[in-house]
Design a protein around this motif. Structure first.
Motif, mmCIF file in Angstrom:
data_model
loop_
_atom_site.group_PDB
_atom_site.id
_atom_site.type_symbol
_atom_site.label_atom_id
_atom_site.label_comp_id
_atom_site.label_asym_id
_atom_site.label_seq_id
_atom_site.Cartn_x
_atom_site.Cartn_y
_atom_site.Cartn_z
ATOM 1 N N TYR A 150 57.769 91.668 1.597
ATOM 2 C CA TYR A 150 56.523 91.472 2.331
ATOM 3 C C TYR A 150 55.732 90.376 1.628
ATOM 4 C CZ TYR A 150 57.165 96.035 4.637
ATOM 5 O OH TYR A 150 57.642 97.098 5.366
ATOM 6 N N SER A 151 55.064 89.553 2.389
ATOM 7 C CA SER A 151 54.130 88.614 1.779
ATOM 8 C C SER A 151 52.831 89.357 1.473
ATOM 9 C CB SER A 151 53.848 87.450 2.734
ATOM 10 O OG SER A 151 53.092 87.917 3.847
ATOM 11 N N ASP A 172 54.645 89.278 -8.978
ATOM 12 C CA ASP A 172 54.442 89.171 -7.534
ATOM 13 C C ASP A 172 53.289 90.049 -7.060
ATOM 14 O OD1 ASP A 172 56.584 87.385 -7.194
ATOM 15 O OD2 ASP A 172 58.006 89.051 -7.251
#
Ligand code: SF4
Length: 156
Positions: free
Chosen positions: A41-42, A71
């Motif tokens: 997922y962004s 991230d």
């Protein structure tokens, strides 16, 4: 997952991060050990999902969130700016992360309100404990990455 009441106080949106190196015997979620069982997922996608439940606070779970600290940092930064509280589960101890963790892991600790630390140890399993599975695991209230003087969850 939205509206959890078992991953910290109040209603929480829980993000389960795939991948865990700890392999604790008796793990409640062994399918989370492989990153191949997750999907990417962004940050924007996650924010959109989180915004569907605007009253919820956030819990990072897994799997092992700390192996994706680099991230997670932009997401955690955005969540803190929007006023969310962040609980984070980790199979590492707080001391290990401070002494041997990466810069990104220590930076993530600075954004976490409560760290639930340590591996699940089956012989210490205690179903009466709030928000954790075994008695070695601690609910650590953090202030800018350091254990706060007042541990608001010491009684649980
Ligand atoms: S740290 Fe958590 S997810 Fe990882 S093996 Fe242990 S209990 Fe399972």
């Amino acid at each position: 997952m939205h509206d959890s009441i078992v991953d910290g106080p109040g209603l929480r949106t829980v993000i389960f991060f795939a991948g865990c190196p700890h392999a604790c015997p008796g793990c409640h979620n062994p399918e989370s050990w492989s990153q191949a069982n997750g999907r990417g997922y962004s940050v924007d996608e996650l924010i959109t999902i989180i915004d569907d439940y605007p009253m919820n606070n956030i819990t990072f779970s897994g799997g092992e969130p700390m192996i994706q600290a680099k991230d997670i940092l932009p997401l955690a930064t955005s969540l803190k700016l929007s006023g969310k509280t962040i609980w984070c589960y980790t199979g590492y101890t707080y001391e290990w992360l401070v002494d041997y963790g990466s810069r990104e892991q220590r930076d993530l600790l600075k954004l976490v309100d409560v760290l639930v630390d340590g591996p699940f140890i089956e012989r210490l399993k205690d179903s009466t404990l709030l928000f954790r599975g075994s008695s070695n695991q601690r609910l650590l209230t953090l202030e800018n990455g350091e254990i706060g003087k007042v541990n608001r969850y010491a009684f649980t």
